[in-house]
Design an enzyme around this catalytic site. Sequence first.
Site, PDB file in Angstrom:
ATOM      1  N   GLU A  22       0.818  -1.211   0.000  1.00 49.89           N
ATOM      2  CA  GLU A  22       0.000   0.000   0.000  1.00 49.89           C
ATOM      3  C   GLU A  22       0.858   1.269   0.000  1.00 49.89           C
ATOM      4  O   GLU A  22       2.070   1.210   0.222  1.00 49.89           O
ATOM      5  CB  GLU A  22      -0.877  -0.004   1.247  1.00 49.89           C
ATOM      6  CG  GLU A  22      -0.041  -0.042   2.530  1.00 49.89           C
ATOM      7  CD  GLU A  22      -0.852   0.374   3.749  1.00 49.89           C
ATOM      8  OE1 GLU A  22      -1.277   1.537   3.816  1.00 49.89           O
ATOM      9  OE2 GLU A  22      -1.048  -0.470   4.628  1.00 49.89           O
ATOM     10  N   LYS A  81      -5.835  10.093   1.355  1.00 52.37           N
ATOM     11  CA  LYS A  81      -5.853   8.750   1.939  1.00 52.37           C
ATOM     12  C   LYS A  81      -7.067   8.014   1.378  1.00 52.37           C
ATOM     13  O   LYS A  81      -8.202   8.446   1.604  1.00 52.37           O
ATOM     14  CB  LYS A  81      -5.928   8.859   3.468  1.00 52.37           C
ATOM     15  CG  LYS A  81      -6.021   7.529   4.199  1.00 52.37           C
ATOM     16  CD  LYS A  81      -6.014   7.745   5.712  1.00 52.37           C
ATOM     17  CE  LYS A  81      -6.360   6.470   6.468  1.00 52.37           C
ATOM     18  NZ  LYS A  81      -6.398   6.671   7.922  1.00 52.37           N
ATOM     19  N   ASP A 133     -16.784   4.430  14.375  1.00 48.55           N
ATOM     20  CA  ASP A 133     -15.669   4.400  13.425  1.00 48.55           C
ATOM     21  C   ASP A 133     -15.098   2.993  13.327  1.00 48.55           C
ATOM     22  O   ASP A 133     -14.420   2.513  14.241  1.00 48.55           O
ATOM     23  CB  ASP A 133     -14.593   5.401  13.888  1.00 48.55           C
ATOM     24  CG  ASP A 133     -13.481   5.579  12.866  1.00 48.55           C
ATOM     25  OD1 ASP A 133     -13.419   4.801  11.895  1.00 48.55           O
ATOM     26  OD2 ASP A 133     -12.669   6.501  13.050  1.00 48.55           O
ATOM     27  N   SER A 135     -12.908   0.708  10.542  1.00 50.47           N
ATOM     28  CA  SER A 135     -12.153   0.832   9.299  1.00 50.47           C
ATOM     29  C   SER A 135     -12.808   0.023   8.184  1.00 50.47           C
ATOM     30  O   SER A 135     -13.288  -1.091   8.395  1.00 50.47           O
ATOM     31  CB  SER A 135     -10.734   0.326   9.518  1.00 50.47           C
ATOM     32  OG  SER A 135     -10.034   0.332   8.295  1.00 50.47           O
ATOM     33  N   ALA A 136     -12.786   0.600   6.988  1.00 44.48           N
ATOM     34  CA  ALA A 136     -13.300  -0.104   5.805  1.00 44.48           C
ATOM     35  C   ALA A 136     -12.409  -1.292   5.440  1.00 44.48           C
ATOM     36  O   ALA A 136     -12.806  -2.137   4.628  1.00 44.48           O
ATOM     37  CB  ALA A 136     -13.401   0.860   4.635  1.00 44.48           C
ATOM     38  N   LYS A 154      -3.833  -2.591  14.558  1.00 41.38           N
ATOM     39  CA  LYS A 154      -3.105  -1.505  15.257  1.00 41.38           C
ATOM     40  C   LYS A 154      -3.649  -1.355  16.678  1.00 41.38           C
ATOM     41  O   LYS A 154      -4.850  -1.255  16.895  1.00 41.38           O
ATOM     42  CB  LYS A 154      -3.216  -0.203  14.480  1.00 41.38           C
ATOM     43  CG  LYS A 154      -2.235  -0.182  13.300  1.00 41.38           C
ATOM     44  CD  LYS A 154      -2.068   1.197  12.730  1.00 41.38           C
ATOM     45  CE  LYS A 154      -3.303   1.623  12.024  1.00 41.38           C
ATOM     46  NZ  LYS A 154      -3.479   1.023  10.689  1.00 41.38           N
TER      47      LYS A 154
HETATM   48  N1  PSU Z   1       0.037  -0.066   9.061  1.00 38.09           N
HETATM   49  C1  PSU Z   1       0.976   0.791   9.510  1.00 38.09           C
HETATM   50  N2  PSU Z   1       0.800   2.117   9.295  1.00 38.09           N
HETATM   51  C2  PSU Z   1      -0.313   2.617   8.642  1.00 38.09           C
HETATM   52  C3  PSU Z   1      -1.312   1.702   8.180  1.00 38.09           C
HETATM   53  C4  PSU Z   1      -1.081   0.365   8.396  1.00 38.09           C
HETATM   54  O1  PSU Z   1       1.957   0.374  10.115  1.00 38.09           O
HETATM   55  O2  PSU Z   1      -0.433   3.836   8.470  1.00 38.09           O
HETATM   56  C5  PSU Z   1      -2.541   2.251   7.455  1.00 38.09           C
HETATM   57  C6  PSU Z   1      -3.156   1.255   6.463  1.00 38.09           C
HETATM   58  O3  PSU Z   1      -3.266   1.903   5.221  1.00 38.09           O
HETATM   59  C7  PSU Z   1      -4.519   0.958   7.013  1.00 38.09           C
HETATM   60  C8  PSU Z   1      -4.858   2.276   7.660  1.00 38.09           C
HETATM   61  O4  PSU Z   1      -5.465   0.583   6.009  1.00 38.09           O
HETATM   62  O5  PSU Z   1      -3.632   2.571   8.346  1.00 38.09           O
HETATM   63  C9  PSU Z   1      -6.063   2.214   8.558  1.00 38.09           C
HETATM   64  O6  PSU Z   1      -6.542   3.504   8.763  1.00 38.09           O
HETATM   65  P1  PSU Z   1      -7.958   3.733   9.471  1.00 38.09           P
HETATM   66  O7  PSU Z   1      -7.751   3.288  10.907  1.00 38.09           O
HETATM   67  O8  PSU Z   1      -8.233   5.211   9.343  1.00 38.09           O
HETATM   68  O9  PSU Z   1      -8.951   2.897   8.705  1.00 38.09           O
HETATM   69 MN    MN Z   2     -12.103   5.184  10.177  1.00 40.46          MN
END
Ligand code: PSU
Ligand code: MN
Length: 290
Positions: A22, A81, A133, A135-136, A154
């Site tokens: 990505e 993003k 919230d 994530s998709a 995460k």
């Molecule tokens: N893993 C990492 N750093 C990141 C991400 C993943 O170590 O920044 C990114 C990926 O692109 C993942 C996104 O899809 O974080 C998720 O963001 P959100 O929680 O807004 O959906």
């Molecule tokens: Mn989100």
Amino acid sequence: MIRISPDIQEAIAAGRGVVALETTLVAHGFPPGEGVRVGLESEAAVRAGGAIPATIGILDGQIVVGLTEAELGRFDVSARKLGPRDLAACLVQGAVGATTVGGTLAVCRATGIQFMATGGLGGVHRGWPTPPDVSADLDVIAQTHALIVSSGVKSLLDVPATSELLETLGIPVLGWRTNTMPLFYSALGGPNVSARVETAAEAAAIAKSHWAIGGGGLVVGRPPDVSLDNVEPLIQEALAKADADGIHGQAVTPYVLSYLHRESGGRTLAANRELIVGNARLAGEIAAAA
Ligand code: PSU
Ligand code: MN
């Protein structure tokens, strides 16, 4: 609309392993310049694992599969993003678009790429349902025939809730030589995985079997080689600061990651870089074994 580099086209046609990478973590996950370095190291790690890397993003009205080093340099913090809902508008409007896990997997579905690596998945944010919230990433994983290697979810998210949702969505979580889902920076303390795997060949065989019986995506959770523990107090501080600063939606994850990178004196940054590159290596090995 999609430009696939010749080496990747050949690899897909020949049925050789291709691993999608990505661009969100390149543009928004690291300080300026550092993200590109992590992206290039990840590509080298996929090759070392025996597969072909395909770094994906949107440039000049095209989805590019296999960005060159010069092109990767255009993915800085000004990039959009892109979750799955954001791809089309970015294409039409000619913006630079960095794909998240969900956005990248949408492109995998369109091109037949079956493997991906990232750092940590998105998931259910803490405090759900205020805000609601989620994530998709999760929905797209469920719908895509792809195996994604990550260090779990995460840990700034609600990991147990995300683990439940992964089960609801029918997404297998395979523990790489572990019984529990890695917690991004830390190896231990996460919820149980659905099955443990010991080898790349075993993970590849389970993926193929899952797809043969109509399943969608799978997650392989690889613990970081060096576990960084005790980040939790700092995460709570970062989330409180984000809230106080009025940070919401897509902006939360990049804000919190950069807060942690700064306030940990670079310790989370080093851990994040290492786990991403290690995941890319393992994804390369699994893709090569498939
Ligand atoms: N893993 C990492 N750093 C990141 C991400 C993943 O170590 O920044 C990114 C990926 O692109 C993942 C996104 O899809 O974080 C998720 O963001 P959100 O929680 O807004 O959906
Ligand atoms: Mn989100």
